[in-house]
Design an enzyme around this catalytic site. Sequence first.
Site, PDB file in Angstrom:
ATOM      1  N   ASP A  18      29.610  36.932  53.945  1.00  0.00           N
ATOM      2  CA  ASP A  18      30.143  35.999  54.710  1.00  0.00           C
ATOM      3  C   ASP A  18      31.623  35.896  54.252  1.00  0.00           C
ATOM      4  O   ASP A  18      31.893  35.396  52.994  1.00  0.00           O
ATOM      5  CB  ASP A  18      29.576  34.829  54.781  1.00  0.00           C
ATOM      6  CG  ASP A  18      27.976  34.857  55.419  1.00  0.00           C
ATOM      7  OD1 ASP A  18      27.753  35.879  55.699  1.00  0.00           O
ATOM      8  OD2 ASP A  18      27.692  33.910  55.705  1.00  0.00           O
TER       9      ASP A  18
ATOM     10  N   GLU B 102      24.248  31.116  63.893  1.00  0.00           N
ATOM     11  CA  GLU B 102      25.121  31.188  62.426  1.00  0.00           C
ATOM     12  C   GLU B 102      26.549  31.281  62.422  1.00  0.00           C
ATOM     13  O   GLU B 102      27.120  31.556  63.291  1.00  0.00           O
ATOM     14  CB  GLU B 102      24.708  32.056  61.418  1.00  0.00           C
ATOM     15  CG  GLU B 102      23.032  32.387  61.279  1.00  0.00           C
ATOM     16  CD  GLU B 102      22.630  33.200  60.198  1.00  0.00           C
ATOM     17  OE1 GLU B 102      22.334  32.813  58.932  1.00  0.00           O
ATOM     18  OE2 GLU B 102      22.686  34.513  60.488  1.00  0.00           O
TER      19      GLU B 102
END
Length: 418
Positions: A51, A290
């Site tokens: 990420d 998410e």
Amino acid sequence: METKAVFHPGSTYVANWTRADALKIAPDDSNTKPRIPEDFPLMTEEVWVWDTWPLTDLDMEPVAYEGWNIIFSLVAPRDIFFGDRHWQARIGYFYSQDAQSWTYGGELFPADSSFGSREWAGSTVITEDDDVHAFYTASGRDDGGIDPTDALQRLAHAEGRIHADDDGVWFTGFEDHTIIAEADGRLYQTLEQSESGPIIYAFRDPFVFRDPTDRQIYALFEGNNGGVAGSHRCDRKEIGRVPPGHVVPDDARYYTGNIGLLRLNRGSDFTSWRLMPPLLSAECVNQQTERPHLVVHEGRYYLWTISHEFTFAPGLWGPDGLYGFVGAGLRSDYKPLNGSALVLGNPQDAPLQNYSDYVMPNLLVESFIDTVPTADGGVRYGGTLAPTLEIELDGAARTSELVAELPYGYIPANRSVP
Ligand code: FRU
């Protein structure tokens, strides 16, 4: 077609991603990512990278500092198994002159300063001069060690300073951390309430920004709707206008993903926040929304989130990828882009190819390479940035389209400070 309803940010209006919307998910050339070749380049040999987000200002624009483009990534040592990275995650940073060849700068926080037992995704905002505010997920109990069963998540903040010279970028500070939000059990499910559920829990991934309309500072985050898992019954608002014959499986009620909202209390130094009702609920549709984030483009609010094939509720399917919604204000009757919300999904012959897409205001979308199938029938793990993609949006028609594939890890800042 236009969506107009806007509500006060503090109101209890929550938009729904419905089962009827998700049933329209249909991969095609406009929403499928190009295949990544198995000989993709690595940005570093030192750490797994997943990420990733750029340094931004409060207006959500990626900013360079003294000419350096800067990104933050979850990182873990490259000598552990790729799948174990989550339990040892730390926030690392990279800097670059050309916004595509990145130098690894190391971890952002001093050792043992952060809350939780690992650091999960967040956002990093530069304010006046050289003040940098890091927001992250304190995942796991404090000093919990490497324990994959420990699913506690809280949102945290720390403040530091950025420095740069001709050779690179470094940070100081980030010594005093504060927990800024925890699940309350009413708006957002607590870990205890989730324990009867069949699937993973979320209270994470803060994205901090200033709403251009009311100039207040907010954070989006990924939550689950409050209440004991399984106690909910899917209602008409959540199901939507499904085709005749669509049966809602009983277990769909366990899937309670939402896009949560926090508001900074006035006069606070980024440490005092208030939980507000979620902006969007995926109840009965998906357990995980998410890394939610926002782009305000030509006056419209585009809400982005990433989700997985395995987190859709029973009776629904969608690829791992980027999903998006458009509304007329921060709290509004968000409608899914392309009818279904699917914006960019993995190709079906490489379903785990990449993940964790992040859309920037210039409509470039960065993500990381996860697992790429190889010609010999095996896989190659990525842990490095994927080719950046570019999309176009038609706000009135509520559509998006993939228009270009750009270099690996191309994340250019929009302006430089000071
Ligand atoms: C998305 C994600 C985030 C989380 C991180 C943990 O890839 O699941 O929601 O913060 O990865 O590694």
